[in-house]
Motif scaffolding. Structure first.
Motif, PDB file in Angstrom:
ATOM      1  N   LEU A 162      31.328 -26.738  36.622  1.00 31.71           N
ATOM      2  CA  LEU A 162      30.513 -25.684  36.008  1.00 31.71           C
ATOM      3  C   LEU A 162      29.132 -25.586  36.632  1.00 31.71           C
ATOM      4  O   LEU A 162      28.395 -24.649  36.355  1.00 31.71           O
ATOM      5  CB  LEU A 162      30.387 -25.909  34.500  1.00 31.71           C
ATOM      6  CG  LEU A 162      31.687 -25.771  33.692  1.00 31.71           C
ATOM      7  CD1 LEU A 162      31.416 -26.039  32.222  1.00 31.71           C
ATOM      8  CD2 LEU A 162      32.299 -24.393  33.871  1.00 31.71           C
ATOM      9  N   GLY A 163      28.767 -26.553  37.470  1.00 25.29           N
ATOM     10  CA  GLY A 163      27.461 -26.503  38.122  1.00 25.29           C
ATOM     11  C   GLY A 163      26.306 -26.688  37.154  1.00 25.29           C
ATOM     12  O   GLY A 163      25.253 -26.073  37.302  1.00 25.29           O
ATOM     13  N   LEU A 164      26.479 -27.545  36.153  1.00 29.11           N
ATOM     14  CA  LEU A 164      25.413 -27.759  35.166  1.00 29.11           C
ATOM     15  C   LEU A 164      24.263 -28.553  35.757  1.00 29.11           C
ATOM     16  O   LEU A 164      24.425 -29.271  36.738  1.00 29.11           O
ATOM     17  CB  LEU A 164      25.956 -28.525  33.952  1.00 29.11           C
ATOM     18  CG  LEU A 164      27.079 -27.890  33.149  1.00 29.11           C
ATOM     19  CD1 LEU A 164      27.369 -28.750  31.927  1.00 29.11           C
ATOM     20  CD2 LEU A 164      26.716 -26.487  32.710  1.00 29.11           C
ATOM     21  N   ARG A 165      23.104 -28.410  35.111  1.00 34.27           N
ATOM     22  CA  ARG A 165      21.967 -29.257  35.443  1.00 34.27           C
ATOM     23  C   ARG A 165      21.755 -30.336  34.390  1.00 34.27           C
ATOM     24  O   ARG A 165      21.207 -31.385  34.662  1.00 34.27           O
ATOM     25  CB  ARG A 165      20.697 -28.434  35.584  1.00 34.27           C
ATOM     26  CG  ARG A 165      20.685 -27.606  36.835  1.00 34.27           C
ATOM     27  CD  ARG A 165      19.558 -26.623  36.804  1.00 34.27           C
ATOM     28  NE  ARG A 165      19.736 -25.680  35.706  1.00 34.27           N
ATOM     29  CZ  ARG A 165      18.813 -24.805  35.351  1.00 34.27           C
ATOM     30  NH1 ARG A 165      17.672 -24.780  35.980  1.00 34.27           N
ATOM     31  NH2 ARG A 165      19.034 -23.959  34.372  1.00 34.27           N
ATOM     32  N   GLN A 166      22.171 -30.043  33.153  1.00 31.28           N
ATOM     33  CA  GLN A 166      22.105 -31.049  32.110  1.00 31.28           C
ATOM     34  C   GLN A 166      23.015 -30.639  30.977  1.00 31.28           C
ATOM     35  O   GLN A 166      23.388 -29.472  30.852  1.00 31.28           O
ATOM     36  CB  GLN A 166      20.668 -31.231  31.643  1.00 31.28           C
ATOM     37  CG  GLN A 166      20.247 -30.563  30.363  1.00 31.28           C
ATOM     38  CD  GLN A 166      20.321 -29.071  30.397  1.00 31.28           C
ATOM     39  OE1 GLN A 166      19.829 -28.450  31.333  1.00 31.28           O
ATOM     40  NE2 GLN A 166      20.918 -28.491  29.397  1.00 31.28           N
ATOM     41  N   CYS A 167      23.448 -31.604  30.195  1.00 27.90           N
ATOM     42  CA  CYS A 167      24.121 -31.282  28.939  1.00 27.90           C
ATOM     43  C   CYS A 167      23.589 -32.221  27.862  1.00 27.90           C
ATOM     44  O   CYS A 167      23.113 -33.322  28.156  1.00 27.90           O
ATOM     45  CB  CYS A 167      25.641 -31.360  29.061  1.00 27.90           C
ATOM     46  SG  CYS A 167      26.306 -33.012  29.202  1.00 27.90           S
ATOM     47  N   LEU A 168      23.625 -31.756  26.628  1.00 18.96           N
ATOM     48  CA  LEU A 168      23.078 -32.514  25.504  1.00 18.96           C
ATOM     49  C   LEU A 168      24.178 -33.353  24.866  1.00 18.96           C
ATOM     50  O   LEU A 168      25.352 -32.977  24.877  1.00 18.96           O
ATOM     51  CB  LEU A 168      22.476 -31.555  24.472  1.00 18.96           C
ATOM     52  CG  LEU A 168      21.361 -30.649  25.016  1.00 18.96           C
ATOM     53  CD1 LEU A 168      20.960 -29.608  23.980  1.00 18.96           C
ATOM     54  CD2 LEU A 168      20.158 -31.474  25.438  1.00 18.96           C
ATOM     55  N   VAL A 169      23.786 -34.496  24.322  1.00 20.12           N
ATOM     56  CA  VAL A 169      24.735 -35.426  23.705  1.00 20.12           C
ATOM     57  C   VAL A 169      24.494 -35.435  22.197  1.00 20.12           C
ATOM     58  O   VAL A 169      23.344 -35.564  21.738  1.00 20.12           O
ATOM     59  CB  VAL A 169      24.559 -36.844  24.283  1.00 20.12           C
ATOM     60  CG1 VAL A 169      25.594 -37.797  23.681  1.00 20.12           C
ATOM     61  CG2 VAL A 169      24.694 -36.827  25.806  1.00 20.12           C
ATOM     62  N   THR A 170      25.566 -35.262  21.427  1.00 13.34           N
ATOM     63  CA  THR A 170      25.449 -35.223  19.964  1.00 13.34           C
ATOM     64  C   THR A 170      26.357 -36.277  19.326  1.00 13.34           C
ATOM     65  O   THR A 170      27.304 -36.768  19.960  1.00 13.34           O
ATOM     66  CB  THR A 170      25.831 -33.838  19.412  1.00 13.34           C
ATOM     67  OG1 THR A 170      27.199 -33.563  19.770  1.00 13.34           O
ATOM     68  CG2 THR A 170      24.943 -32.747  19.991  1.00 13.34           C
ATOM     69  N   HIS A 171      26.047 -36.582  18.077  1.00  7.59           N
ATOM     70  CA  HIS A 171      26.890 -37.480  17.274  1.00  7.59           C
ATOM     71  C   HIS A 171      26.958 -36.896  15.875  1.00  7.59           C
ATOM     72  O   HIS A 171      25.933 -36.762  15.186  1.00  7.59           O
ATOM     73  CB  HIS A 171      26.301 -38.893  17.247  1.00  7.59           C
ATOM     74  CG  HIS A 171      27.061 -39.839  16.363  1.00  7.59           C
ATOM     75  ND1 HIS A 171      28.288 -40.356  16.730  1.00  7.59           N
ATOM     76  CD2 HIS A 171      26.770 -40.340  15.134  1.00  7.59           C
ATOM     77  CE1 HIS A 171      28.718 -41.155  15.765  1.00  7.59           C
ATOM     78  NE2 HIS A 171      27.822 -41.147  14.787  1.00  7.59           N
ATOM     79  N   ASN A 172      28.161 -36.502  15.446  1.00  7.06           N
ATOM     80  CA  ASN A 172      28.355 -35.844  14.150  1.00  7.06           C
ATOM     81  C   ASN A 172      27.437 -34.633  13.992  1.00  7.06           C
ATOM     82  O   ASN A 172      26.902 -34.370  12.910  1.00  7.06           O
ATOM     83  CB  ASN A 172      28.103 -36.821  12.988  1.00  7.06           C
ATOM     84  CG  ASN A 172      29.145 -37.915  12.935  1.00  7.06           C
ATOM     85  OD1 ASN A 172      30.253 -37.747  13.468  1.00  7.06           O
ATOM     86  ND2 ASN A 172      28.820 -39.042  12.315  1.00  7.06           N
ATOM     87  N   GLY A 173      27.233 -33.903  15.097  1.00  6.14           N
ATOM     88  CA  GLY A 173      26.424 -32.690  15.051  1.00  6.14           C
ATOM     89  C   GLY A 173      24.944 -32.916  15.230  1.00  6.14           C
ATOM     90  O   GLY A 173      24.184 -31.954  15.338  1.00  6.14           O
ATOM     91  N   LYS A 174      24.495 -34.171  15.244  1.00  3.59           N
ATOM     92  CA  LYS A 174      23.074 -34.470  15.405  1.00  3.59           C
ATOM     93  C   LYS A 174      22.765 -34.761  16.874  1.00  3.59           C
ATOM     94  O   LYS A 174      23.547 -35.413  17.566  1.00  3.59           O
ATOM     95  CB  LYS A 174      22.681 -35.677  14.548  1.00  3.59           C
ATOM     96  CG  LYS A 174      22.665 -35.398  13.063  1.00  3.59           C
ATOM     97  CD  LYS A 174      22.094 -36.591  12.314  1.00  3.59           C
ATOM     98  CE  LYS A 174      21.992 -36.295  10.820  1.00  3.59           C
ATOM     99  NZ  LYS A 174      21.368 -37.417  10.084  1.00  3.59           N
TER     100      LYS A 174
END
Length: 805
Positions: free
Chosen positions: A765-777
């Motif tokens: 997808l050529g991303l630069r970053q992605c966010l990490v969540t736990h149970n929506g947080k």
């Protein structure tokens, strides 16, 4: 709250603006010329993801029109967001399609928009073909200038000068119109003094050409050095290097490429021609709005331009398309394949119209073989493949070690002196040997040549028995003294080329690797071919020859061995396979030699891969620390997103912005006190429920613009990222609504996501970053830099040496 979880200091010891980056040997300063704070200190050159066009709101559609200059654009040394760019292009195309139904003018605009891509390909092909013809003609003339001058017109090279001469065919190179420097200065060309004078003039011209080349590169366009292919691979993967494909780079690279090739250095023009073609593509993109304003669309054009570059370098349009697909392109949709084919076709046709070599061919070493090969010859062909793989692995390790030494020692501070010394050594060693004195393209042409009756080359001085001659085909014959002399000279040329190329590739002049690699393989192949030919002639009664090589027959073609050796060595260095075979059979004009070429190319790749997995371009990408995720490599380690994300357990919490409770002053404080490229937006710090992601650059531009143009915006104004802002007392200052710059659909993964999936997401997808969540947080963030460092760590490499080393 101390929010420094992503500070640059956690990765690198330096936090000043004096950080330097060396690209292909060009030293570049990261210091900012304007007053805006640098955008990308933490992310290592990667802006954060902003999915413009994906929110589906009218406000977002308005933002796509870019009412604020700079919003949605990228800083230098940032990675583009492929998803956002493709989304913006789909929105633009959808809008044009809808408007085309409203009026005839809008319909014409829609048609012109659809046709603009093909028009751009036509222009790129014409410009690339014209520049390649200019480079070929100029380099041929300046190479001959080292040995003499034409009295009929100084602008003629040796071959063109003698076209109108009345000399016999055997003396065609000794026409009275062409004078060597000793003949011009002393009046005669014989004797020791004449030889020394010619020797001296050869070295002086070589030093002048190389000195002028390195001074032009150093003074006007530092990016014009090297081959350019590692940087183009990085740019096509989404990285931005301002100026690398600019006008000055194009002009200086074109001029200095002629000078570098003419100086006699062990380098070629084929790799730099890809850079030249990509410069043409990038410059012409500015004529069309949809390519000028969209970085992803521009990279589709650059992929096609790379195909055009190889097309004119080798006269191989199909091979050029496959080279772009196999070797340099990161994103190559079917539409780009068609346009690459068209651009390569136009470029080859343009070069053919110019006819730079006067033989109606696109390259100097075009050959045609007529004799079939025998199955038993696969054994020496595979031996050539093994040699090519060993040479490729040896060259890559040696060249990378030398380039690393150049980067880390005082040697790198004296690029002009280095070029002068290498040129002097090359010229002094090259002149006594006629096979190193001639240009490398002419050497390859001589080695590929299949000896005929009229050939006067030393390689064709066999003991002739004309009674057994049938038509144009000559039987295998005993080697004469000229052949044995040529073998010794070629053996010495091979040793020189093997070692001098290691020190030449990577200097501060344009330098391609295709031709020197092919020359090494062609010499080895010709030596082996002549050896097998003589073995078959003297021992035709041996079991391996008796069935197919009878006395008086033309069994062995040494030129074919040279061609197979050239393919093997080029494959060993670059690890090309399919495109290499197609380029080589387009060079020879015959399909019957595909199997020997395939056998040699695959053998060389297997042998070289067994010693080291990286090709020369990937090795230089890693050496220079470019943010390139190699799509061919598999990630097989059992790690999870939580092992890679920032902040770690020992780090301070992640810096976030709340959706409707922070003031302009609060946000400005975060922006000035941190160096991140973007910030997650959450409902509240207590809940950490993710709302979206906002770019630092867009925040700065929007707040500055609002302060200047929107009444009532002060430091205590609330910034609101929602559709409906909470009610405020009447005495409160105006609310600043910034929902239009918020990406409401950032890519997220859970903390338990396997890293092999995360790596695949970043690659595809050529991303630069992605966010990490736990149970929506919201828990943390993974940037492209983190992924690259983690891959290096898993491969037992120093992670801090990977990026911008």
């Amino acid at each position: 709250m101390d929010q420094k979880g992503f500070r640059r200091g956690s990765f690198q010891s330096a936090t000043s603006d004096e950080d330097m980056l060396e690209i292909a040997g060009a030293s570049m300063d990261f210091s900012m010329a304007d007053d805006d704070p640098p955008l990308d200190r933490e992310m290592g050159g990667f802006s954060s993801y902003n999915g413009g066009g994906m929110n589906g709101t009218s406000a977002m559609m308005d933002f796509l029109e870019e009412p604020l200059p700079g919003v949605g654009t990228y800083e230098d040394f940032n990675t583009i967001d492929w998803v956002r760019e493709k989304s913006r292009d789909r929105d633009r195309h959808r809008e044009i399609t809808n408007r085309s139904k409203e009026s005839t003018w809008a319909l014409l605009h829609s048609v012109s928009d659809a046709f603009s891509g093909w028009l751009l390909m036509l222009l790129i092909g014409l410009l690339a073909g014209s520049l390649a013809g200019l480079i070929d003609i100029s380099a041929h003339w300046m190479t001959d200038l080292k040995e003499g001058v034409c009295l009929a017109g100084f602008w003629f090279n040796h071959e063109h000068c003698c076209w109108k001469s009345n000399t016999t065919f055997t003396d065609r190179d000794k026409c009275p119109e062409w004078k060597s420097w000793s003949q011009l200065i002393l009046g005669h060309g014989e004797g020791a003094f004449a030889y020394i004078l010619n020797y001296l003039m050869y070295v002086i011209w070589a030093l002048m050409f190389s000195l002028l080349a390195v001074l032009l590169v150093k003074g006007f366009a530092p990016y014009a050095c090297g081959s350019g292919i590692p940087e183009i691979k990085t740019i096509l993967s989404g990285f931005i290097i301002r100026g690398y494909l600019g006008k000055w780079t194009l002009v200086i690279k074109t001029v200095t490429l002629v000078l570098a090739v003419s100086s006699g250095l062990s380098l070629g023009k084929e790799g730099p021609l890809v850079h030249v073609a990509c410069c043409c593509g990038n410059i012409l993109c500015h004529l069309f709005t949809k390519y000028r304003k969209n970085e992803a669309k521009r990279r589709e054009v650059l992929s096609a331009a790379a195909a055009a570059g190889v097309s004119v370098a080798f006269g191989a349009p199909i091979g050029g398309v496959l080279f772009s697909l196999e070797e340099v392109s990161y994103y190559f949709p079917l539409k780009t394949l068609w346009r690459s084919f068209f651009a390569a076709l136009v470029a080859a046709f343009t070069l053919r119209s110019i006819n730079p070599f006067g033989n109606s061919r696109l390259v100097l070493f075009y050959v045609e073989f007529h004799m079939p090969w025998h199955l038993l010859e696969l054994v020496p062909f595979i031996l050539l493949g093994i040699f090519g793989g060993l040479w490729g692995a040896f060259f890559i390790r040696s060249n990378i070690a030398w380039c690393r030494r150049r980067k880390t020692t005082r040697l790198g501070k004296y690029p002009v002196l280095e070029v002068i010394v290498v040129t002097a050594i090359t010229a002094i060693l090259a002149f006594p040997n006629e096979y190193t004195r001639m240009s490398t393209s002419e050497l390859i042409s001589e080695l590929f040549n299949d000896c005929g009756i009229l050939d006067s080359s030393k390689l064709c001085e066999y003991m002739n028995d004309f009674n057994s001659t049938k038509g144009d085909d000559l039987p295998d014959r005993a080697a004469g003294p000229g052949v044995y002399t040529a073998m010794w000279q070629l053996a010495l040329a091979l040793i020189m080329k093997v070692f001098i190329t290691i020190f030449t590739f990577g200097m501060k002049v344009p330098s391609g690797l295709f031709i020197p690699s092919m020359a090494v393989g062609a010499i080895a192949g010709r030596l082996l071919g002549v050896a097998v030919e003589q073995l078959a002639f003297y021992h035709h009664d041996w079991a391996i020859f008796s069935g197919w090589c009878s006395p008086g027959a033309d069994c062995i073609t040494p030129g074919l061995y040279a061609m197979v050796g050239a393919a093997a060595c080029l494959g060993g260095v670059t690890r090309m396979t399919v495109s290499l075979v197609v380029i080589m059979f387009e060079l020879t004009g015959g399909l019957e030699y595909i199997v020997p070429l395939m056998a040699a190319a695959m053998t060389s790749k297997w042998v070289a891969d067994a010693i080291g997995r990286e090709g020369i371009y990937d090795a230089h990408i890693r050496l220079n620390g470019y943010p390139f995720l190699e799509a061919k490599e598999e990630f097989s380690h059992k790690t999870r997103a939580m092992d890679v994300m920032r902040p770690r357990k020992s780090d301070p919490p992640l810096t976030v912005i709340t959706q409707d409770t922070m003031t302009v002053e609060d946000v400005e404080t975060i922006v000035t006190s941190t160096t991140y490229s973007g910030y997650p937006v959450v409902v509240s710090r207590a809940s950490q429920r993710l709302v979206g992601f906002v770019l630092r650059r867009d925040l700065i531009i929007s707040i500055e613009n609002a302060r200047k143009k929107q009444d009532g915006i002060v430091s205590t104004s609330i910034i609101c990222f929602t559709d409906y802002c909470p009610p405020l007392p009447p005495s409160s200052p105006s609310v600043l609504k910034l929902r239009s710059i918020l990406d409401l659909s950032p890519f997220t993964v859970t903390d338990e996501t396997p890293m092999e999936i995360v790596v695949d997401i970043f690659r595809k997808l050529g991303l630069r970053q992605c966010l990490v969540t736990h149970n929506g947080k919201l828990l943390g963030i993974i940037t492209k830099k983190d992924v690259l460092k983690h891959i290096a760590q898993m491969a037992n490499q120093d992670p801090d040496s990977i990026l911008f080393n």
